[in-house]
Design an enzyme around this catalytic site. Structure first.
Site, mmCIF file in Angstrom:
data_model
loop_
_atom_site.group_PDB
_atom_site.id
_atom_site.type_symbol
_atom_site.label_atom_id
_atom_site.label_comp_id
_atom_site.label_asym_id
_atom_site.label_seq_id
_atom_site.Cartn_x
_atom_site.Cartn_y
_atom_site.Cartn_z
ATOM 1 N N LYS A 199 -3.931 12.006 1.177
ATOM 2 C CA LYS A 199 -2.486 12.043 0.964
ATOM 3 C C LYS A 199 -1.887 10.748 0.419
ATOM 4 O O LYS A 199 -2.311 9.647 0.770
ATOM 5 C CB LYS A 199 -1.770 12.369 2.283
ATOM 6 C CG LYS A 199 -1.993 13.782 2.744
ATOM 7 C CD LYS A 199 -1.049 14.757 2.081
ATOM 8 C CE LYS A 199 0.328 14.529 2.590
ATOM 9 N NZ LYS A 199 1.055 15.684 2.951
ATOM 10 N N GLU A 213 11.865 9.821 0.310
ATOM 11 C CA GLU A 213 12.309 10.684 1.417
ATOM 12 C C GLU A 213 13.282 9.950 2.338
ATOM 13 O O GLU A 213 14.261 10.517 2.813
ATOM 14 C CB GLU A 213 11.103 11.156 2.222
ATOM 15 C CG GLU A 213 10.229 12.123 1.471
ATOM 16 C CD GLU A 213 8.923 12.368 2.214
ATOM 17 O OE1 GLU A 213 8.765 13.477 2.744
ATOM 18 O OE2 GLU A 213 8.074 11.457 2.281
ATOM 19 N N LYS A 228 33.825 -1.109 12.654
ATOM 20 C CA LYS A 228 32.884 -2.096 12.131
ATOM 21 C C LYS A 228 31.434 -1.650 12.032
ATOM 22 O O LYS A 228 30.798 -1.834 10.985
ATOM 23 C CB LYS A 228 32.959 -3.372 12.974
ATOM 24 C CG LYS A 228 34.128 -4.241 12.568
ATOM 25 C CD LYS A 228 34.246 -5.422 13.462
ATOM 26 C CE LYS A 228 35.607 -5.564 14.107
ATOM 27 N NZ LYS A 228 36.634 -4.553 13.920
HETATM 28 N N1 ARG Z 1 37.888 -7.196 18.090
HETATM 29 C C1 ARG Z 1 39.121 -6.631 17.656
HETATM 30 C C2 ARG Z 1 38.878 -5.611 16.548
HETATM 31 O O1 ARG Z 1 37.850 -5.570 16.026
HETATM 32 C C3 ARG Z 1 40.028 -7.680 17.139
HETATM 33 C C4 ARG Z 1 41.463 -7.410 17.352
HETATM 34 C C5 ARG Z 1 41.749 -7.276 18.780
HETATM 35 N N2 ARG Z 1 43.135 -7.296 19.039
HETATM 36 C C6 ARG Z 1 43.617 -7.116 20.257
HETATM 37 N N3 ARG Z 1 44.868 -7.188 20.384
HETATM 38 N N4 ARG Z 1 42.847 -6.813 21.257
HETATM 39 O O2 ARG Z 1 39.713 -4.822 16.206
#
Ligand code: ARG
Length: 459
Positions: free
Chosen positions: A287, A294, A329
């Site tokens: 193979k 993939e 994030k």
């Molecule tokens: N770690 C927070 C975020 O990513 C930053 C802002 C936080 N602000 C607050 N008032 N707790 O959104």
């Protein structure tokens, strides 16, 4: 338990933060990758505060110098990140105060973490978008080079994964070039909305202190500043938009990989992926698996998931900033990392393909793939297309019965189906002839494809 009094916001609290709450609310383990942007933003902010006379020049100089030292500490892995730091903003500020005492406490004047995180995200994303645009340029070049090298390679074009009409392999590669070109346009457009400076919005409504937002924007090279403080701290449209643009890109990569997977199978045998870009099986010695292709196809699911994630986080959020926004994030970082790694490896893999031209031509020549050209030939002789379609349909049925390709029929055979066939029909029957008949703009004839290549090269 950490004493809340030790936290920058600890003033109104009489009880320490529960350890689980601290861990649960912390984002430091992933948002620390924003450190460079956080510090860059803070330096610009400090300079502006001094220019406005809100802090003194010497305070600013001390703050800026110390922030640069902190940057070094992080870069050289000497910075002691603590879960109790909550996020990158607090970690840097805490260290600053540790280093220079009360002066450090002046940095957060006329600023909130709400506008600070919006700034960091925008600074980060604008860099990454530029990187991705450059990577797409490189992948487009790899596709273009392949298109140039395969200008004489004829292959079957498919619809419904059924052989349809012959095309040039170059034409196929340029199709991906077009997709990626649109993808780049989408990113450039998205960049316009990322490139807006939110600082000054503070928590949600701005500040009474006399700050100069335009100056901060100039220092950080933002062409625009946000025009509504409430929008500035609650807006993550640019994150959703970027992940959508990324979803389109990886969808295109995934479709390309799907072809590659099929084409490298023994059933198609159109292409061989270099050994260095395939992997073996732990049990079947023969193979050679297209795992890279993939995995790119598979990773598409993650990015779509991230898109659904951010859209769902944003849906129903009351104005303005809500902590839910912290959930923007990880999906964004994952999208950037996934996309960048896919673009990088795919570019290399494209350069390591070997096409079996003879086999592709053979495949393009079977299955009566030039039947449409015969119908068009009849149209040129004045036959209405619907009738031409019927005539050629019967002709093909006959060929299937007698097991002959169209080009092996004698003139008499053709004339049995339509008396107006002439000798020039033999210019319409092979796959190569068929390809070169489609000389229109956007067509697959060598002439059209070369013209598009020239056009692309002159951009
Ligand atoms: N770690 C927070 C975020 O990513 C930053 C802002 C936080 N602000 C607050 N008032 N707790 O959104």
């Amino acid at each position: 338990m950490t004493k809340s009094g030790e936290k920058p916001w600890g003033g109104r609290f009489s009880e320490p933060t529960n350890k689980n709450v601290e861990t649960f609310t912390a984002s430091i383990h992933y948002d620390k990758r924003l450190y460079r942007y956080d510090i860059e933003g803070s330096i610009a902010h400090a300079k502006m505060l001094a220019k406005q006379g809100i802090i003194t020049e010497s305070e600013m100089t001390l703050i800026v110098k110390s922030l640069r030292e902190i940057l070094k500490e992080i870069e050289q892995d000497r910075f002691d990140f603590q879960p109790g730091d909550e996020d990158i903003h607090m970690a840097v500020e805490k260290r600053l105060i540790e280093k220079i005492g009360d002066v450090g406490g002046k940095l957060h004047t006329a600023r909130s973490r709400n506008d600070q995180i919006a700034l960091d995200m925008r600074l980060y994303l604008r860099d990454e978008i530029k990187t991705i645009i450059r990577q797409i340029t490189a992948l487009k070049s790899a596709f273009l080079e392949t298109a140039k090298a395969e200008l004489h390679t004829v292959m079957p074009g498919y619809t419904h994964v059924q052989k349809a009409q012959p095309v040039l392999l170059s034409h196929y590669f340029l199709a991906y070039w077009e997709m990626l070109d649109r993808d780049q346009d989408r990113l450039k457009d998205c960049l316009k909305r990322v490139n807006v400076m939110p600082l000054g919005a503070c928590a949600l409504s701005g500040t009474g202190l006399s700050i100069d937002r335009a100056y901060v924007a100039k220092l950080l090279k933002f062409p625009k500043i946000s025009q509504n403080s409430m929008d500035a701290v609650s807006d993550r449209d640019f994150v959703a938009e970027f992940i959508f643009a990324s979803s389109m890109i990886i969808m295109h990569l995934s479709r390309y990989c799907e072809d590659l997977i099929l084409w490298s199978s023994d059933e198609f045998a159109f292409v061989e992926i270099a050994d260095s870009f395939t992997t073996g099986s732990s049990i079947m010695p023969q193979k050679k698996n297209p795992d890279v292709a993939e995995l790119i196809r598979g990773k598409t699911g993650r990015i779509y998931g991230n898109l659904m994630g951010i859209l769902t986080v944003l849906k129903g959020l009351p104005m303005t900033y809500d902590r839910d926004l912290q959930e923007d994030k990880e999906g964004l970082f994952d999208t950037v990392d996934t996309l960048e790694s896919c673009l990088e490896i795919l570019k290399e893999m494209v350069k390591n393909l070997r096409f079996d031209k003879a086999h592709m031509l053979k495949a393009a020549s079977s299955g009566y793939s030039t039947a449409t050209d015969v119908a068009e030939y009849l149209v040129n002789k004045g036959v209405p297309f619907r009738q031409a379609h019927g005539i050629v349909g019967r002709l093909v049925a006959h060929c299937v019965k007698v097991k002959k390709p169209l080009e092996n029929l004698k003139m008499d055979d053709f004339r049995k189906f339509y008396a107006g066939f002439e000798n020039d029909i033999y210019d319409y029957l092979t796959a190569e002839q068929s390809v070169n008949l489609r000389r229109l703009i956007g067509g697959t004839a060598k002439e059209s494809v070369s013209a598009r290549i020239k056009q692309i090269e002159s951009i």
